[in-house]
Design a protein around this motif. Sequence first.
Motif, mmCIF file in Angstrom:
data_model
loop_
_atom_site.group_PDB
_atom_site.id
_atom_site.type_symbol
_atom_site.label_atom_id
_atom_site.label_comp_id
_atom_site.label_asym_id
_atom_site.label_seq_id
_atom_site.Cartn_x
_atom_site.Cartn_y
_atom_site.Cartn_z
ATOM 1 N N GLN A 47 0.805 -1.224 0.000
ATOM 2 C CA GLN A 47 0.000 0.000 0.000
ATOM 3 C C GLN A 47 0.837 1.272 0.000
ATOM 4 O O GLN A 47 0.300 2.384 -0.036
ATOM 5 C CB GLN A 47 -0.951 0.015 1.198
ATOM 6 C CG GLN A 47 -0.259 0.127 2.559
ATOM 7 C CD GLN A 47 0.146 -1.223 3.132
ATOM 8 O OE1 GLN A 47 0.215 -2.208 2.396
ATOM 9 N NE2 GLN A 47 0.393 -1.272 4.425
ATOM 10 N N ASN B 190 2.776 4.443 -1.092
ATOM 11 C CA ASN B 190 2.748 5.350 -2.247
ATOM 12 C C ASN B 190 4.196 5.668 -2.615
ATOM 13 O O ASN B 190 4.799 6.608 -2.097
ATOM 14 C CB ASN B 190 1.972 6.626 -1.898
ATOM 15 C CG ASN B 190 1.785 7.537 -3.099
ATOM 16 O OD1 ASN B 190 2.613 7.565 -4.017
ATOM 17 N ND2 ASN B 190 0.704 8.289 -3.110
ATOM 18 N N ASP C 201 5.266 9.250 -3.843
ATOM 19 C CA ASP C 201 5.222 10.239 -2.767
ATOM 20 C C ASP C 201 6.394 10.050 -1.811
ATOM 21 O O ASP C 201 7.045 11.018 -1.397
ATOM 22 C CB ASP C 201 3.892 10.114 -2.016
ATOM 23 C CG ASP C 201 3.724 11.206 -0.963
ATOM 24 O OD1 ASP C 201 3.887 12.392 -1.310
ATOM 25 O OD2 ASP C 201 3.449 10.864 0.209
ATOM 26 N N GLN D 184 4.052 1.321 -9.811
ATOM 27 C CA GLN D 184 4.247 2.416 -8.846
ATOM 28 C C GLN D 184 5.570 3.137 -9.095
ATOM 29 O O GLN D 184 5.631 4.368 -9.102
ATOM 30 C CB GLN D 184 4.235 1.843 -7.426
ATOM 31 C CG GLN D 184 2.851 1.569 -6.888
ATOM 32 C CD GLN D 184 2.443 2.631 -5.868
ATOM 33 O OE1 GLN D 184 2.548 3.822 -6.113
ATOM 34 N NE2 GLN D 184 2.004 2.169 -4.716
#
Length: 706
Positions: free
Chosen positions: A296, A298, A301, A350
């Motif tokens: 999960q 990010n 970021d 990602q």
Amino acid sequence: MVDATVEARLLDFNSPVDVPLLDATVKLMYSGTEQQRSEAEKVVLKFQEHPQAWTRVDTILELSQSQETKYVALQVLENVIRFKWGALPLEQREGVKNYLSSLIIRISSNAELYRKESTFVNKMNINLVQILKQDWPMRWKSFIPDIVAASKTNETLCENSMKILKLLSEEVFDFSRLDLTQYKTKEMKQTLSNECKMILDLCVFVLMNTKVIDLIRATLDTLSVYLTWVPLGYIFSRPELLQILLQLFPQPAFRNLALQCLTEVGSLQLSDPTSGQFEQFYLFFIQQLVQVVPPQTNIPDVYERAKDDEQKFVQNLALFITGFLRTHLAALEGPSTEEALLQGLQYLLQISRVENMEVFKTCLDYWNYFVLEVYSSCCADNGTMSGNLAAGASAGPPLFFGAALPAEDASGAATNGSRSRKKMYEKVLSSLRDLMIVRMAKPEEVIVVEDENGNVVRETMKDNDVLALYKQMRETLVYLCHLDYEDTERQMLEKLRQQQQATYHQGRWSWQGLNTLCWAIGSISGSMAEEQENRFLVMVIRDLLNLCESTRGKDNKAVIASNIMYVVGQYPKFLRAHWKFLKTVVNKLFEFMHEVHPGVQDMACDTFLKICHKCKRKFVILQPVEQEPFISELLSGLTNTIQDLQAHQIHTFYEAVALTISSEGDAIIREQYLQRLMTPPNATWAGMMAQINAANAAAAAAGGGG
């Protein structure tokens, strides 16, 4: 001041070298006044260039209290080794070699002294490797066995030995072409390959028996270099090596170095792909990765706020996943590893969104390979794969192949009963389409850009890297469109709708977001069925025109205008088939030719020329419900259309119109069009000549009156 006496004493090689005086002179070279630095530098340079300077190196290294002076001495020694080594007597070469080896061993055997003199030792390591390039293996056959044996006696000595072995590998396999003959290079490579098992065994021994962080890091660093070239059998002859690397991977201090080693191993191809070794390797790695980077997370970021080591980890992770899956994708598609495979692809998606171009290029190279693999497998069963697609994707609008993909039933099974790759990767492919759309690179045709200050300006220079990136992204997105054109259309129209909503509700809409979307829309020209493409393009252009009407601000309108022009220029086939739409587009281009915002007029003229190349016949024939051919209408309003254009833009416009006129088959009508086209420049020319004649007449009259 460095006077003549100082110079004479330092250059007197009949007497022992005055080390304190040399220290003082070198110190002036770095910290004295400008004049002192200049004079000291001249003296030190003369000392270094003296033919006997190298005979003073051992004394300087033993007695000097200055790191800078020691560095000067080692530089002298390096020059002798590189350029004069073969001319030295054998006894002197052996003496230098033994002295340097002994000094390295003495310092690196003392942990405290080794840390203090690390820069000094590193320079000595370089000199030792330079000697190896001259004497090894013929005149120093025992070097590898000697250094391996010595490394097992002391941990700091072993750490330095790892650095020497790394330097040796780099010199032999990476830099040998710079200063070694082909024969010498071949000889050293063969010897190092024959003895690399001892080095790998040493690395395994160290990793299994030490807890010293610096030593483990040095060993991993060296191992990563050797794993790039060692014979495949050596790696798998020590199965504990892979186990150790996987155990070290989760530890922050070793994560990057262990991952570099794992990347080299993971990219290897076994002769027996059914052995299952790599499947187990990948499963264990993903289990470890999930602990290090929870799914999960990010990643984009976190990357923005991360330290250098953490950002480096993301880059290394991209290299590992892309290298491993490029080699072992098919082996991981079985039921036992499918979940882990999809997990790895999600991590790569990602990482692909990280704002780092080098990381993105690494990911893009793999995605380009991946979508071709999926598309090829979908087409292979019923023999529809063709080379035309790849050629079209890279060189021009591709042929439509989407309908040729194998049919699937509700469970996702292909008609031949096998599990469809398209179904297996459905979510990955959909996310990948979104990625390609939001990160699409700028095409060559777009010249209205945003500068570093956020202003919309005309591009003055083409960026070849960006153009190459666009071509690769375009090819990738074309394959994705063939795999599922409905999902591609849905995502593009949804993003365009979001742009409109942001404008209508006075929300924030992004130039970059609209740009990448329109560049992506233009890039897939020709990859849908004709009926679907027609419907899709009508909706896109309609929404873009509405967006242009509802948006305020010249910069905003300029961005939208450039996107409209780019999109319509990419779909000439549609324009040829829909006259009313073509006429509307061209008239809109004529409107943009009055927009003085930087780049808009240039792009309007360029787009008009591009359309004329593809649709010129449509402008010279009489279309239904029209009173006259469009070229006649254009020529009637010619002066008004070009009144705000600059000279080079008028040239482009005239080229486009002349190209259109050339398609008229009737010579008489063609001549009439040409006369009308040339009326404005002829009138301008006539006016200029009249002014010149009047001026000449006035001058003649004034002269005659005199």
